[in-house]
Design a protein around this motif. Structure first.
Motif, PDB file in Angstrom:
ATOM      1  N   MET A  78       0.952  -0.815  -0.078  1.00  0.00           N
ATOM      2  CA  MET A  78       0.203   0.161  -0.033  1.00  0.00           C
ATOM      3  C   MET A  78       1.326   1.117  -0.351  1.00  0.00           C
ATOM      4  SD  MET A  78      -3.410  -0.932   2.622  1.00  0.00           S
ATOM      5  CE  MET A  78      -4.127   0.226   1.163  1.00  0.00           C
ATOM      6  N   PHE A  79       2.336   1.090   0.731  1.00  0.00           N
ATOM      7  CA  PHE A  79       3.101   2.895   0.702  1.00  0.00           C
ATOM      8  C   PHE A  79       3.684   2.540  -0.413  1.00  0.00           C
ATOM      9  CE2 PHE A  79       3.810   2.141   5.641  1.00  0.00           C
ATOM     10  CZ  PHE A  79       3.076   3.229   6.090  1.00  0.00           C
ATOM     11  N   ILE A  80       3.878   1.532  -1.398  1.00  0.00           N
ATOM     12  CA  ILE A  80       4.375   1.794  -2.480  1.00  0.00           C
ATOM     13  C   ILE A  80       3.001   2.150  -4.135  1.00  0.00           C
ATOM     14  CG2 ILE A  80       4.641   0.146  -5.012  1.00  0.00           C
ATOM     15  CD1 ILE A  80       6.383  -1.756  -2.185  1.00  0.00           C
ATOM     16  N   ILE A  81       2.231   1.373  -4.250  1.00  0.00           N
ATOM     17  CA  ILE A  81       0.766   2.357  -4.769  1.00  0.00           C
ATOM     18  C   ILE A  81       0.932   4.061  -3.911  1.00  0.00           C
ATOM     19  CG2 ILE A  81      -1.692   2.337  -4.879  1.00  0.00           C
ATOM     20  CD1 ILE A  81      -1.828  -0.690  -4.323  1.00  0.00           C
ATOM     21  N   MET A  82       1.357   4.679  -2.623  1.00  0.00           N
ATOM     22  CA  MET A  82       0.630   5.724  -2.487  1.00  0.00           C
ATOM     23  C   MET A  82       1.477   5.898  -3.048  1.00  0.00           C
ATOM     24  SD  MET A  82       1.278   7.336   1.090  1.00  0.00           S
ATOM     25  CE  MET A  82       3.092   7.178   0.771  1.00  0.00           C
ATOM     26  N   TYR A  83       3.238   5.503  -3.261  1.00  0.00           N
ATOM     27  CA  TYR A  83       4.041   6.474  -3.616  1.00  0.00           C
ATOM     28  C   TYR A  83       3.942   6.576  -5.468  1.00  0.00           C
ATOM     29  CZ  TYR A  83       6.789   5.921   0.950  1.00  0.00           C
ATOM     30  OH  TYR A  83       6.939   6.551   2.235  1.00  0.00           O
TER      31      TYR A  83
END
Length: 145
Positions: free
Chosen positions: A40-45
């Protein structure tokens, strides 16, 4: 192109919704190392990077395509630089030294205190300018009729 963007956004939304159900519970001490959380952090970035690139690209495209807009932008940047310089001047002084000395055990330096004071002063000055720019036209309309 518009359909591709919509399809990509729907796919990202479905992936994020699926990852939501795989998130660890709040009382799990190892929650930050969860694979779902990391993804989810990767998607956000990725989404943040796309938003920043699109904003800068289309902003510069509009800025360079419209006559006179570059001059207005330079005036705006110059005005902001003046507000920052005034704010930094207002944040300097004995108060900054006293605060830095009293908080030296927390690692505060005089420069840090000045920068924080400058940021607060910039915020307050720009808030006053924004409120004035919203209120003055309304007052002008009320009394000029």
């Amino acid at each position: 192109m518009n359909k591709l963007i919509k399809i990509a956004l729907i796919a990202i939304g479905l992936i994020a919704a699926a990852l939501w159900f795989f998130m660890p519970s709040a009382d799990d001490p190892d929650a930050i190392n969860s694979g779902a959380m990391n993804f989810m952090f990767i998607i956000m970035y990725i989404l943040l990077a796309i938003a920043v690139v699109a904003t800068v690209f289309f902003g510069l495209q509009k800025l360079l395509a419209t006559p006179g807009s570059l001059k207005k932008a330079l005036f705006g940047i110059g005005g902001l630089a003046i507000v920052v310089a005034i704010s930094y001047g207002l944040s300097s002084g004995e108060e900054a030294k006293e605060v830095a000395e009293s908080m030296s055990n927390l690692g505060a330096t005089e420069g840090t205190v000045k920068n924080i004071g400058m940021g607060l002063n910039v915020f307050f000055i720009l808030t006053v300018i924004a409120v004035a720019l919203m209120v003055l036209p309304g007052l002008k309309k009320m009394f000029v009729k």
